[in-house]
Design a protein around this motif. Structure first.
Motif, mmCIF file in Angstrom:
data_model
loop_
_atom_site.group_PDB
_atom_site.id
_atom_site.type_symbol
_atom_site.label_atom_id
_atom_site.label_comp_id
_atom_site.label_asym_id
_atom_site.label_seq_id
_atom_site.Cartn_x
_atom_site.Cartn_y
_atom_site.Cartn_z
ATOM 1 N N GLN A 111 0.829 -1.202 0.000
ATOM 2 C CA GLN A 111 0.000 0.000 0.000
ATOM 3 C C GLN A 111 0.872 1.264 0.000
ATOM 4 O OE1 GLN A 111 -2.274 -0.640 3.560
ATOM 5 N NE2 GLN A 111 -3.870 -1.852 2.515
ATOM 6 N N LEU A 112 1.900 1.261 0.821
ATOM 7 C CA LEU A 112 2.798 2.422 0.900
ATOM 8 C C LEU A 112 3.562 2.610 -0.410
ATOM 9 C CD1 LEU A 112 4.151 1.955 4.533
ATOM 10 C CD2 LEU A 112 2.451 3.621 3.731
ATOM 11 N N PHE A 113 3.953 1.480 -1.009
ATOM 12 C CA PHE A 113 4.680 1.544 -2.278
ATOM 13 C C PHE A 113 3.802 2.175 -3.348
ATOM 14 C CE2 PHE A 113 5.892 -0.282 -6.386
ATOM 15 C CZ PHE A 113 7.235 0.067 -6.433
ATOM 16 N N GLU A 114 2.583 1.698 -3.487
ATOM 17 C CA GLU A 114 1.667 2.232 -4.507
ATOM 18 C C GLU A 114 1.326 3.697 -4.254
ATOM 19 O OE1 GLU A 114 0.737 0.978 -7.431
ATOM 20 O OE2 GLU A 114 2.046 -0.713 -6.910
ATOM 21 N N ALA A 115 1.165 4.071 -3.028
ATOM 22 C CA ALA A 115 0.762 5.444 -2.690
ATOM 23 C C ALA A 115 1.912 6.443 -2.847
ATOM 24 C CB ALA A 115 0.217 5.492 -1.270
ATOM 25 N N ASN A 116 3.163 5.992 -2.744
ATOM 26 C CA ASN A 116 4.287 6.927 -2.686
ATOM 27 C C ASN A 116 5.336 6.779 -3.792
ATOM 28 O OD1 ASN A 116 3.911 8.437 -0.014
ATOM 29 N ND2 ASN A 116 3.587 6.306 0.567
ATOM 30 N N ARG A 117 5.235 5.738 -4.582
ATOM 31 C CA ARG A 117 6.273 5.464 -5.584
ATOM 32 C C ARG A 117 6.520 6.646 -6.507
ATOM 33 N NH1 ARG A 117 6.192 3.526 -10.690
ATOM 34 N NH2 ARG A 117 3.994 3.037 -10.543
ATOM 35 N N GLU A 118 5.479 7.226 -7.072
ATOM 36 C CA GLU A 118 5.624 8.341 -8.009
ATOM 37 C C GLU A 118 6.225 9.570 -7.337
ATOM 38 O OE1 GLU A 118 5.353 8.823 -11.346
ATOM 39 O OE2 GLU A 118 5.215 6.634 -11.388
ATOM 40 N N LYS A 119 5.746 9.887 -6.120
ATOM 41 C CA LYS A 119 6.283 11.058 -5.407
ATOM 42 C C LYS A 119 7.770 10.864 -5.107
ATOM 43 C CE LYS A 119 2.960 11.050 -2.222
ATOM 44 N NZ LYS A 119 2.209 11.396 -1.008
ATOM 45 N N VAL A 120 8.139 9.666 -4.696
ATOM 46 C CA VAL A 120 9.542 9.383 -4.385
ATOM 47 C C VAL A 120 10.386 9.504 -5.657
ATOM 48 C CG1 VAL A 120 11.154 7.561 -3.680
ATOM 49 C CG2 VAL A 120 9.062 7.967 -2.354
ATOM 50 N N TYR A 121 9.869 8.929 -6.747
ATOM 51 C CA TYR A 121 10.608 8.993 -8.014
ATOM 52 C C TYR A 121 10.806 10.449 -8.454
ATOM 53 C CZ TYR A 121 11.721 8.811 -12.953
ATOM 54 O OH TYR A 121 12.315 9.013 -14.165
ATOM 55 N N ARG A 122 9.738 11.255 -8.401
ATOM 56 C CA ARG A 122 9.840 12.657 -8.809
ATOM 57 C C ARG A 122 10.855 13.415 -7.958
ATOM 58 N NH1 ARG A 122 4.202 12.233 -9.359
ATOM 59 N NH2 ARG A 122 3.864 13.364 -7.423
ATOM 60 N N ARG A 171 17.119 10.065 -15.053
ATOM 61 C CA ARG A 171 15.999 9.115 -14.913
ATOM 62 C C ARG A 171 16.446 7.760 -14.350
ATOM 63 N NH1 ARG A 171 11.662 11.460 -16.980
ATOM 64 N NH2 ARG A 171 11.868 12.941 -18.685
ATOM 65 N N GLN A 172 17.522 7.247 -14.872
ATOM 66 C CA GLN A 172 17.996 5.936 -14.413
ATOM 67 C C GLN A 172 18.423 5.991 -12.940
ATOM 68 O OE1 GLN A 172 21.037 4.204 -16.852
ATOM 69 N NE2 GLN A 172 21.267 2.422 -15.552
ATOM 70 N N ALA A 202 17.414 8.143 -10.738
ATOM 71 C CA ALA A 202 16.208 8.365 -9.934
ATOM 72 C C ALA A 202 15.476 7.049 -9.697
ATOM 73 C CB ALA A 202 15.290 9.372 -10.626
ATOM 74 N N GLU A 203 15.442 6.199 -10.711
ATOM 75 C CA GLU A 203 14.805 4.879 -10.571
ATOM 76 C C GLU A 203 15.564 4.030 -9.549
ATOM 77 O OE1 GLU A 203 11.730 2.619 -11.025
ATOM 78 O OE2 GLU A 203 11.914 4.299 -12.427
ATOM 79 N N GLU A 204 16.887 4.062 -9.621
ATOM 80 C CA GLU A 204 17.704 3.296 -8.670
ATOM 81 C C GLU A 204 17.526 3.819 -7.243
ATOM 82 O OE1 GLU A 204 21.709 3.515 -10.143
ATOM 83 O OE2 GLU A 204 21.207 2.406 -11.970
ATOM 84 N N VAL A 205 17.499 5.135 -7.108
ATOM 85 C CA VAL A 205 17.311 5.734 -5.786
ATOM 86 C C VAL A 205 15.942 5.348 -5.242
ATOM 87 C CG1 VAL A 205 17.021 7.937 -4.552
ATOM 88 C CG2 VAL A 205 18.924 7.635 -6.148
ATOM 89 N N THR A 206 14.922 5.359 -6.081
ATOM 90 C CA THR A 206 13.567 4.973 -5.671
ATOM 91 C C THR A 206 13.564 3.535 -5.160
ATOM 92 O OG1 THR A 206 12.596 6.498 -7.274
ATOM 93 C CG2 THR A 206 11.169 4.743 -6.443
ATOM 94 N N GLN A 207 14.229 2.643 -5.891
ATOM 95 C CA GLN A 207 14.300 1.240 -5.459
ATOM 96 C C GLN A 207 15.028 1.114 -4.123
ATOM 97 O OE1 GLN A 207 16.060 -1.025 -8.616
ATOM 98 N NE2 GLN A 207 14.354 -0.667 -10.021
ATOM 99 N N GLN A 208 16.142 1.811 -3.992
ATOM 100 C CA GLN A 208 16.897 1.760 -2.732
ATOM 101 C C GLN A 208 16.073 2.308 -1.575
ATOM 102 O OE1 GLN A 208 20.657 3.709 -3.260
ATOM 103 N NE2 GLN A 208 21.299 2.324 -4.890
ATOM 104 N N CYS A 209 15.323 3.352 -1.855
ATOM 105 C CA CYS A 209 14.474 3.967 -0.843
ATOM 106 C C CYS A 209 13.433 2.962 -0.325
ATOM 107 C CB CYS A 209 13.789 5.191 -1.422
ATOM 108 S SG CYS A 209 12.693 6.012 -0.265
ATOM 109 N N PHE A 210 12.809 2.247 -1.236
ATOM 110 C CA PHE A 210 11.787 1.290 -0.814
ATOM 111 C C PHE A 210 12.400 0.036 -0.194
ATOM 112 C CE2 PHE A 210 8.994 3.991 -3.338
ATOM 113 C CZ PHE A 210 7.947 4.123 -2.434
ATOM 114 N N ILE A 211 13.606 -0.288 -0.558
ATOM 115 C CA ILE A 211 14.304 -1.383 0.133
ATOM 116 C C ILE A 211 14.542 -0.982 1.588
ATOM 117 C CG2 ILE A 211 16.538 -2.586 0.322
ATOM 118 C CD1 ILE A 211 16.604 -2.578 -2.785
ATOM 119 N N LYS A 212 14.952 0.258 1.764
ATOM 120 C CA LYS A 212 15.178 0.778 3.115
ATOM 121 C C LYS A 212 13.854 0.804 3.903
ATOM 122 C CE LYS A 212 18.376 4.201 4.838
ATOM 123 N NZ LYS A 212 19.703 3.713 4.781
#
Length: 172
Positions: A12-23, A32-33, A35-45
């Motif tokens: 639920q948190l991933f779906e609600a925040n993924r776009e905001k985190v990526y932006r 872009r690449q 930012a995508e990696e940072v987004t993945q690392q962020c959600f791993i954390k």
């Protein structure tokens, strides 16, 4: 396992925040690449810390901090790597230059030595006594039973000969 409360909350948190985190990551990195990696690392954390998150808690401030720290850490790491490469490169360049200079000096010295060997004996002796032994014109004149003017003339001829031949050899 799909009905695990932590997994459901994370989804639920991933779906609600993924776009905001990526932006936000893209705004910080402008790549872009990355930012995508940072987004993945962020959600791993976030997954590693999901046990600290409450069900109705707004996690974007936490994600914001994660993104910021990830970008800062990556930037520092990149800076250190570039600095290390630069130092390694400059060390290699100075070593290469040092090797090149050493080889050039050696070649130059060998060429001068060959030219000295080709001089008439008296001129060669006067040159060597002056340059290698550091003797004055008067000392050389006394040692070889010559006049100081003869010593000076021989030295001038020796230096002119070396200069002319070296310029011809190195196309100066």
């Amino acid at each position: 396992m799909s009905d695990n409360p932590s997994r459901i909350l994370f989804g639920q948190l991933f779906e609600a925040n993924r776009e905001k985190v990526y932006r936000f990551a893209f705004k910080l990195t402008d790549d872009r690449q990355r930012a995508e990696e940072v987004t993945q690392q962020c959600f791993i954390k976030l997954w590693e810390n999901i046990h600290k998150v409450q069900k109705d808690q707004d996690v974007f401030p936490l994600l914001f901090v994660f993104v910021k720290h990830i970008v800062i850490d990556e930037t520092r790491k990149l800076y250190r790597e570039r600095k290390s490469l630069s130092q390694l490169s400059s060390t290699q360049i100075s070593t290469d230059k040092g090797d090149e200079e050493t080889l050039m000096r050696k070649e130059f010295s060998e060429q001068v030595h060959k030219l000295i060997e080709q001089m008439p004996e008296q001129r060669r002796n006067i040159y060597l006594l002056s340059r290698d032994k550091g003797k004055s014109h008067k000392e050389i004149a006394d040692q070889l039973s010559l006049s100081p003017m003869t010593v000076r003339n021989h030295l001038n001829l020796a230096l002119q000969y070396i200069r002319r031949e070296m310029m011809a050899h190195y196309d100066m």
